[in-house]
Structure formats: structure tokens, C-alpha cells
Design a protein around this motif. Structure first.
Motif, PDB file in Angstrom:
ATOM      1  N   GLU A 113       0.834  -1.193   0.000  1.00 33.62           N
ATOM      2  CA  GLU A 113       0.000   0.000   0.000  1.00 33.62           C
ATOM      3  C   GLU A 113       0.875   1.252   0.000  1.00 33.62           C
ATOM      4  O   GLU A 113       1.542   1.548   0.991  1.00 33.62           O
ATOM      5  N   ASP A 114       0.876   1.968  -1.126  1.00 35.96           N
ATOM      6  CA  ASP A 114       1.538   3.275  -1.150  1.00 35.96           C
ATOM      7  C   ASP A 114       0.471   4.347  -0.908  1.00 35.96           C
ATOM      8  O   ASP A 114      -0.107   4.403   0.174  1.00 35.96           O
ATOM      9  N   ALA A 115       0.142   5.186  -1.894  1.00 38.25           N
ATOM     10  CA  ALA A 115      -0.864   6.224  -1.690  1.00 38.25           C
ATOM     11  C   ALA A 115      -2.247   5.597  -1.517  1.00 38.25           C
ATOM     12  O   ALA A 115      -2.608   4.662  -2.238  1.00 38.25           O
ATOM     13  N   TYR A 116      -3.017   6.121  -0.560  1.00 42.00           N
ATOM     14  CA  TYR A 116      -4.386   5.627  -0.396  1.00 42.00           C
ATOM     15  C   TYR A 116      -5.166   5.782  -1.695  1.00 42.00           C
ATOM     16  O   TYR A 116      -5.994   4.936  -2.035  1.00 42.00           O
ATOM     17  N   GLU A 117      -4.882   6.865  -2.427  1.00 36.45           N
ATOM     18  CA  GLU A 117      -5.608   7.144  -3.662  1.00 36.45           C
ATOM     19  C   GLU A 117      -5.360   6.084  -4.734  1.00 36.45           C
ATOM     20  O   GLU A 117      -6.118   5.993  -5.705  1.00 36.45           O
ATOM     21  N   ASN A 118      -4.285   5.296  -4.578  1.00 33.70           N
ATOM     22  CA  ASN A 118      -3.964   4.269  -5.566  1.00 33.70           C
ATOM     23  C   ASN A 118      -4.615   2.918  -5.271  1.00 33.70           C
ATOM     24  O   ASN A 118      -4.522   2.001  -6.086  1.00 33.70           O
ATOM     25  N   GLN A 119      -5.271   2.799  -4.130  1.00 32.34           N
ATOM     26  CA  GLN A 119      -5.710   1.486  -3.689  1.00 32.34           C
ATOM     27  C   GLN A 119      -7.134   1.127  -4.095  1.00 32.34           C
ATOM     28  O   GLN A 119      -7.452  -0.042  -4.285  1.00 32.34           O
ATOM     29  N   ALA A 120      -8.026   2.106  -4.177  1.00 33.08           N
ATOM     30  CA  ALA A 120      -9.440   1.807  -4.423  1.00 33.08           C
ATOM     31  C   ALA A 120     -10.003   2.751  -5.479  1.00 33.08           C
ATOM     32  O   ALA A 120      -9.557   3.899  -5.600  1.00 33.08           O
ATOM     33  N   PRO A 121     -10.987   2.302  -6.259  1.00 30.26           N
ATOM     34  CA  PRO A 121     -11.584   3.156  -7.286  1.00 30.26           C
ATOM     35  C   PRO A 121     -12.497   4.221  -6.676  1.00 30.26           C
ATOM     36  O   PRO A 121     -13.093   4.024  -5.626  1.00 30.26           O
ATOM     37  N   SER A 122     -12.582   5.342  -7.349  1.00 27.94           N
ATOM     38  CA  SER A 122     -13.507   6.415  -6.983  1.00 27.94           C
ATOM     39  C   SER A 122     -13.733   7.256  -8.231  1.00 27.94           C
ATOM     40  O   SER A 122     -13.008   7.124  -9.232  1.00 27.94           O
ATOM     41  N   PHE A 123     -14.711   8.141  -8.181  1.00 23.19           N
ATOM     42  CA  PHE A 123     -14.992   8.987  -9.339  1.00 23.19           C
ATOM     43  C   PHE A 123     -13.794   9.869  -9.655  1.00 23.19           C
ATOM     44  O   PHE A 123     -13.378  10.002 -10.819  1.00 23.19           O
ATOM     45  N   LEU A 124     -13.205  10.482  -8.618  1.00 21.63           N
ATOM     46  CA  LEU A 124     -12.072  11.389  -8.826  1.00 21.63           C
ATOM     47  C   LEU A 124     -10.874  10.637  -9.406  1.00 21.63           C
ATOM     48  O   LEU A 124     -10.235  11.111 -10.353  1.00 21.63           O
ATOM     49  N   GLU A 125     -10.569   9.466  -8.854  1.00 22.99           N
ATOM     50  CA  GLU A 125      -9.413   8.714  -9.347  1.00 22.99           C
ATOM     51  C   GLU A 125      -9.659   8.182 -10.750  1.00 22.99           C
ATOM     52  O   GLU A 125      -8.717   8.059 -11.542  1.00 22.99           O
ATOM     53  N   THR A 126     -10.899   7.849 -11.063  1.00 21.17           N
ATOM     54  CA  THR A 126     -11.219   7.421 -12.433  1.00 21.17           C
ATOM     55  C   THR A 126     -10.949   8.543 -13.414  1.00 21.17           C
ATOM     56  O   THR A 126     -10.306   8.344 -14.450  1.00 21.17           O
ATOM     57  N   LEU A 127     -11.413   9.738 -13.092  1.00 21.49           N
ATOM     58  CA  LEU A 127     -11.191  10.883 -13.970  1.00 21.49           C
ATOM     59  C   LEU A 127      -9.711  11.210 -14.079  1.00 21.49           C
ATOM     60  O   LEU A 127      -9.198  11.544 -15.154  1.00 21.49           O
ATOM     61  N   TYR A 128      -8.974  11.076 -12.963  1.00 22.02           N
ATOM     62  CA  TYR A 128      -7.552  11.411 -12.932  1.00 22.02           C
ATOM     63  C   TYR A 128      -6.707  10.442 -13.762  1.00 22.02           C
ATOM     64  O   TYR A 128      -5.610  10.777 -14.182  1.00 22.02           O
ATOM     65  N   SER A 129      -7.200   9.255 -14.023  1.00 26.42           N
ATOM     66  CA  SER A 129      -6.370   8.203 -14.613  1.00 26.42           C
ATOM     67  C   SER A 129      -5.960   8.461 -16.055  1.00 26.42           C
ATOM     68  O   SER A 129      -4.978   7.895 -16.534  1.00 26.42           O
ATOM     69  N   SER A 130      -6.679   9.298 -16.781  1.00 27.90           N
ATOM     70  CA  SER A 130      -6.310   9.591 -18.169  1.00 27.90           C
ATOM     71  C   SER A 130      -5.762  11.009 -18.291  1.00 27.90           C
ATOM     72  O   SER A 130      -6.084  11.886 -17.486  1.00 27.90           O
ATOM     73  N   GLY A 131      -4.928  11.226 -19.310  1.00 27.24           N
ATOM     74  CA  GLY A 131      -4.364  12.558 -19.514  1.00 27.24           C
ATOM     75  C   GLY A 131      -5.432  13.600 -19.756  1.00 27.24           C
ATOM     76  O   GLY A 131      -5.343  14.735 -19.272  1.00 27.24           O
ATOM     77  N   LEU A 132      -6.462  13.232 -20.513  1.00 29.00           N
ATOM     78  CA  LEU A 132      -7.550  14.167 -20.782  1.00 29.00           C
ATOM     79  C   LEU A 132      -8.310  14.481 -19.493  1.00 29.00           C
ATOM     80  O   LEU A 132      -8.647  15.642 -19.228  1.00 29.00           O
ATOM     81  N   GLY A 133      -8.556  13.459 -18.673  1.00 29.31           N
ATOM     82  CA  GLY A 133      -9.254  13.682 -17.418  1.00 29.31           C
ATOM     83  C   GLY A 133      -8.461  14.566 -16.479  1.00 29.31           C
ATOM     84  O   GLY A 133      -9.030  15.426 -15.776  1.00 29.31           O
ATOM     85  N   ARG A 134      -7.140  14.396 -16.461  1.00 23.30           N
ATOM     86  CA  ARG A 134      -6.300  15.236 -15.594  1.00 23.30           C
ATOM     87  C   ARG A 134      -6.371  16.694 -16.013  1.00 23.30           C
ATOM     88  O   ARG A 134      -6.371  17.594 -15.166  1.00 23.30           O
ATOM     89  N   ARG A 135      -6.428  16.950 -17.331  1.00 25.21           N
ATOM     90  CA  ARG A 135      -6.543  18.352 -17.785  1.00 25.21           C
ATOM     91  C   ARG A 135      -7.873  18.954 -17.388  1.00 25.21           C
ATOM     92  O   ARG A 135      -7.961  20.133 -17.051  1.00 25.21           O
ATOM     93  N   VAL A 136      -8.922  18.145 -17.396  1.00 22.09           N
ATOM     94  CA  VAL A 136     -10.226  18.641 -16.965  1.00 22.09           C
ATOM     95  C   VAL A 136     -10.183  19.001 -15.485  1.00 22.09           C
ATOM     96  O   VAL A 136     -10.650  20.076 -15.072  1.00 22.09           O
TER      97      VAL A 136
END
Length: 624
Positions: free
Chosen positions: A276-299
Motif C-alpha cells: 500500500e503506497d498512496a491511499y488514492e492508488n488502492q481503491a476506485p472512486s470517481f475522482l481517481e477514475t477521472l484522474y487516470s487519463s491525460g484528458l481527465g487530468r486536464r479537466v
């Protein structure tokens, strides 16, 4: 648009995997890679495409001709933009221009085949959507069952095999522990632990920064043998402690505070059934789903969400209290018939210093309010730059004031970790988990706090960065406490763990068990590895910072209270650590040191040529 988004997402996933396979590396943005990224990337792009498509449909509704013109060009432009944003090293503006240009060329071609293309979309969209949903379910099941499958595949553990608890205090240098004579009581709980085992007063790391130091701790190999470098992960050339102990039937888990250089992408977690590193890396969520792609990160960036993974607003720090809670929770759930190998990396002493204790329990200026601390730093930086203002401080006075503040803050952070270690040991003892446990407490490297004008690590091989604490408590009655004053290398930690876990001749780790040095067996004198520290890169300090020139690459070798330092261009340094622990007087300039330097030179050259170099040859050096 949703169809284009799913196509873009799956192409994106392929591009990410291809870039990783062709050149394994750790980009800063990738430290926040969720374990479920396989389906999150397509889902992220589909979501962005769907929202943009709806917005375009509403915006162009009054203008039918504009709606027809954008019908193909807009999704094609977004598809190429989504792909180009994943190409590392390509400017965002360049990606936008290329995407628009390609859309203007390809759009009319598809427009001429609109009916056929529309039929393709209608036929393939259900398959893409169902494939994404199925992928989400399969990946979720695989991630959730990973530890269970690893344990099921492992052989039964050896009867009576001891547990192993490896605790790494990231960025903690030895001299700031009361265990090592510090004038502040920073580590009463580690002091108490050392009374049950062996204290190594001259332990040295193999590298002055996190990734290669941890890689050595896990493999027993020198940094120059490993693939680890800034942005370069540990490859599979050598087995890790977690891999070996996992095959021996151990339940293995790592709980990480340094979510950057100990991130799973760096390969340090290879072999752990749970890591377990970052908590954000361990489980799915709406924010992490959006963050996972380059386009989502720009949004998200456009919406004002912090995107820099090194910013604690984007990836909050995991405290020692959180890490202990996670590890104890895991211990309660592990199979009772298996011993455990638990690894915790504590990050609380790493800059920027954060305080989790009340002001009355802090040292010196660390008790100031956050606003007063910021004002103090600002005032000192201004004075150092020659703008004293109302403070009237000279640059020298400001430097001393700032250094003292950082010492206060650093000591406070170390004391917090020690407090949490005390609570951890008490809870494990209450649960009966310490009775048969090998405990290793150490650090990956130290920290320069004003020495040689620096506030940094990973910049030199001097003792401020290389000298680290090391306490080993064996899993049985020990005729302790014992103190080993000889210089030792953390490279020997895996061999020490292998000895106490009963691996014997099957151990793949080089080096020598450190606890042999405390056995006092005159008939079998203990051997140890050379005490080598390596720095393979140069830190490029900003030109406007008043710091000395960059130091590195460099290597140091310690023997008989002396440290020898050599850089690739041939410059050499020699210090007497017994009479000059701060390494101020360079003995290399003394003609009488020539034989000693020549001996060190030969040893270092031999060590680089032949990893089986006998460590006893270092003892042949003449006494200072």
C-alpha cells in the motif's frame, strides 16, 4: 461521442502500457496510478467525451450546419488529443495543434462515409461498453483477491519460523537520535527497544536517497548492481526479501509513507502480497477514475484541482499513526498459521516538516504557530538574500536562525515517529505478536541541515546523509543489550534476516549476518561487507540558491574510523571519523595519508570489479 471516448480510452491504455514496456521508468505524474487503471482509463475518456459531446450538442443546436461540421471533427480531434496527451515530453499546446490538424484532415473523409461509420459505431458500441464493464469487474476481483491468491500459492511455512518486522524511518540521520547521544530525548522508545537487542552505532546506508537505499535493503545488492536511478525502477534481476519470504510461506505486506520513491512503480514492492503506497492508488472512486487519463487530468486541472503529485494537496501525507493502524489491521486479518513479514516506511521526518503533536511537546521554534513559522522562514530568506528589512539580521545570522529552526522541526518529527513506534510496540506486545518477531529499525538515509550550506539529501556521501540508525532485536532471548561500534553496511540486512528466518544455504542474499558481530565467538571471527555508499547522480540546485556547487556522483568507503570519498573525475577526500566526525579536515592533502589512500583506492576498484571482495582486507589498513 461516447464511442469515440471508449476507443480513445482503450488506445490510451495500450499507449501507456507500450511506453512502460519499451522504457520502464517512473514519471512523476504516474506515482498516482490506481491499481484499477486498466478499466479506469477507458472509463475516464468515455466520461469526458460524453460530457463534451452533450455540451457541443446543446451549443450547436441552433446552427444545424455547424452541428454537422463538428459532428465528426470534434470527436476525432478529442481522440487524437487524448492520445497525444499521454506522450511523455510532448507539450500540451503541440498536442492540441496536432489533434486539431489531424481532425481537419480526417474529418471530411469520415464525413463522406458517414452512413457506414455510423453503422460501425452502432454495432461495436455495445461490445466496447460491455468490455469496459467486464474489465472493471475482472480487475476489481483480481485486485481484491491478489493477497489471498499469493498465500494460497505459497508453500507451508517452516514450523516455528519467526515473524519479521522491518521499520525504515525515512530521512532520519543517526546523530539526531538520543540513542546516539543527541542532547534531546528524541527516541526514548527506540532506546528502550535497543536494550533488548543489538545497537550498531556506525551503520551506513548504501545510497543517500530513498529508491536505491530501499532496493539494497530488499535485495542485499549494491546500488551499482541495481537498475534503480532517478525515474528508473528496480528490475527483476535479483530476488527481493518479500519474494523469498513469500515463497517460504510468509504473509507479506508493505505500508508506505514515502509514496513517491517507494511507490509500487519503483519495484520496491515486488513480491509483497499486499503493498500500500498512496491511499488514492488502492481503491476506485470517481475522482481517481477521472484522474487516470491525460484528458481527465486536464479537466481536473481546469477545475482547479491540484494536479502535482508532489503537492500534499493532491496526495496527502500518510502519517506514522495511519501506517501503524493499517499494519495492525492487516495483522489481525492475516492467516494465523503463517508468520508475517511486515515492512513500514515512515515519512514524517522528510521535508516539508509537518507536526502532529501539541506545541508543548515540540522542540524550540517548532512550537511556533504555522503562521509564525512561515514568517520566520520568510524573514530569514529575505535576510540571506541581502534584504534584512526590519529584522536587521545579517545573512550569517539569518542562516543560523533558519538552521536552528529546521533542527527543531526535524527533531520534533523524529520524536513523533518514536512516540508512534512506542504505541506500535505496546499494541503488538499486548496482542502477543512480539514474542517470536525479528525487529529491524533503521533509516534509508540521513539529511543535511545546514551542513556545507545545504538543506537536502541525495546530494553527497558525507556522514550527515550516510550515517543511519540500526537496531536489530532477535526473535529469541538475547544476551543483550549489546553495542557494535564497527562500521557496518545496510547491505547486510537481508543476509541478517535470512539467517534468523532459517533460510540457511538457500538464501540468495549476499553479505553477512550482522548479529554475528555481537556473538563474541573468538573461534569464529565475524565477517562483514565493505561499508560502501554510492551516489550516481547530481542534484542541480537552482542558480539563485546560495548553495555550494553540486556534489556527485561520488562513492565513499568506511573502515577503521576513516571515510574515503572519491568522485569520477579523480578527486579524493579522507577524514578521520573518530576525531573529526563532521568531516571538516581533509587528510587527503597530508602526504602521510598516501599509503592509506592507495589502499582505499585499491579496495574500491576491486569492489567494483569483483563483488566477492573479502571485507577483511579493509582491516589491513594501518590505524590512524
Amino acid at each position: 461521442m461516447m464511442w469515440f471516448g471508449l476507443v480513445a480510452g482503450w488506445l490510451n491504455l495500450g499507449l501507456v502500457l507500450a511506453q512502460g514496456a519499451l522504457r520502464p521508468h517512473v514519471a512523476t505524474a504516474r506515482v498516482r496510478t490506481n491499481l484499477h487503471f486498466w478499466w479506469m482509463i477507458p472509463a475516464s475518456d468515455a466520461l469526458v467525451f460524453g460530457v463534451v459531446g452533450l455540451a457541443l450538442a446543446l451549443a450547436t443546436r441552433p446552427w444545424p450546419r455547424l452541428a454537422r461540421w463538428t459532428a465528426w471533427r470534434a470527436p476525432i480531434a478529442m481522440l487524437f488529443l487524448a492520445l497525444l496527451l499521454e506522450v511523455e515530453g510532448l507539450y500540451q499546446s503541440a498536442a492540441l495543434f496536432l489533434a486539431c490538424g489531424l481532425a481537419l484532415r480526417i474529418g471530411p473523409l469520415i464525413d463522406g462515409q458517414a452512413e457506414r461509420f455510423g453503422r460501425l459505431i452502432r454495432l461495436s458500441f455495445p461490445a466496447l461498453a460491455l468490455g469496459t464493464a467486464a474489465s472493471a469487474w475482472l480487475i476489481h476481483e483480481r485486485v481484491e483477491s491478489a493477497e489471498e491468491r499469493a498465500l494460497a500459492a505459497a508453500a507451508p511455512a517452516r514450523p516455528g519460523a519467526p515473524n519479521v518486522l522491518l521499520l525504515v524511518l525515512d530521512t532520519v540521520r543517526a546523530e539526531c537520535l538520543s540513542l546516539h547521544g543527541h542532547d534531546r530525548t528524541t527516541t526514548p522508545n527506540i532506546d528502550r527497544l535497543a536494550s533488548r537487542g543489538v545497537l550498531f552505532t556506525q551503520a551506513r546506508t548504501t545510497a543517500p536517497w530513498t529508491a536505491p537505499a530501499h532496493a539494497s535493503l530488499m535485495t542485499g545488492r549494491w546500488p551499482h548492481e541495481l537498475s534503480v536511478a532517478p525515474g528508473e525502477p528496480l528490475d527483476a534481476s535479483f530476488p527481493t526479501l518479500a519474494e523469498v519470504l513469500g515463497r517460504e510461506g510468509y504473509a507479506t505486506a508493505g505500508f508506505i509513507g514515502n509514496i513517491y520513491c517507494c511507490n509500487g512503480l519503483y519495484g520496491i514492492g515486488r513480491g509483497f502480497a499486499r503493498y500500500e503506497d498512496a491511499y488514492e492508488n488502492q481503491a476506485p472512486s470517481f475522482l481517481e477514475t477521472l484522474y487516470s487519463s491525460g484528458l481527465g487530468r486536464r479537466v481536473l486541472q481546469t477545475m482547479g484541482h491540484p494536479m502535482d503529485p508532489t503537492d500534499e494537496a493532491a496526495l496527502p501525507r500518510k502519517t506514522a499513526e495511519m501506517l501503524n493502524r493499517d499494519m495492525l489491521g492487516w495483522l489481525d486479518q492475516r492467516p494465523a498459521d503463517r508468520p508475517f513479514f511486515a515492512f513500514i516506511n515512515y515519512y514524517d521526518a522528510h521535508r516539508p516538516y509537518r507536526f502532529y503533536t501539541p506545541p508543548e511537546s515540540r522542540f524550540g521554534k517548532a512550537a511556533l504557530s504555522p503562521a509564525d513559522q512561515e514568517a520566520l522562514e520568510r524573514t530569514c530568506f529575505e535576510a540571506i538574500a541581502g534584504r534584512p528589512g526590519d529584522s536587521g539580521l545579517t545573512p550569517e545570522q539569518a542562516g543560523q536562525e533558519l538552521t536552528q529552526f529546521y533542527h527543531d522541526a526535524y527533531d520534533t518529527c523524529i520524536a513523533y515517529i518514536d512516540q508512534q513506534l512506542g504505541l506500535l510496540f505496546d499494541e503488538m506486545e499486548r496482542k502477543g505478536l512480539l514474542e517470536n518477531t525479528l525487529i529491524v529499525v533503521t533509516s534509508d538515509h540521513g539529511e543535511e541541515i545546514g551542513e556545507r550550506g545545504r538543506l537536502v539529501h541525495g546530494a553527497s556521501v558525507y556522514s550527515t546523509e550516510a550515517h543511519v540508525p540500526l537496531v536489530v532485536v532477535p526473535p529469541s532471548r538475547w544476551s543483550g543489550p549489546q553495542v557494535v561500534a564497527e562500521p557496518v553496511s545496510l547491505r547486510d540486512v537481508p543476509a541478517t534476516i535470512a539467517q534468523w528466518t532459517g533460510l540457511g544455504a538457500s538464501s540468495p542474499f549476499p553479505g553477512h549476518p550482522l548479529t554475528q558481530l555481537a556473538a563474541n565467538d573468538q573461534d569464529r571471527p565475524a565477517t562483514r561487507s565493505p561499508v560502501l555508499c554510492e551516489l550516481e547522480h547530481i542534484i542541480a540546485f537552482p542558480l539563485d540558491e546560495p548553495v555550494p556547487p553540486p556534489f556527485g556522483p561520488a562513492r565513499s568507503l568506511v573502515a577503521r574510523d576513516r571515510i574515503y570519498i572519491r568522485r569520477p573525475e579523480g578527486s579524493e577526500e579522507l577524514y578521520d571519523l573518530r576525531f573529526d566526525p563532521m568531516e571538516i579536515v581533509d587528510l587527503a592533502k597530508d602526504p602521510g595519508s598516501a599509503p592509506t589512500i592507495e589502499q582505499f583506492r585499491q579496495e574500491l576498484d576491486q569492489l567494483r570489479r569483483d563483488e566477492a571482495v573479502l571485507p577483511t582486507s579493509l582491516e589491513a589498513l594501518p590505524k590512524p
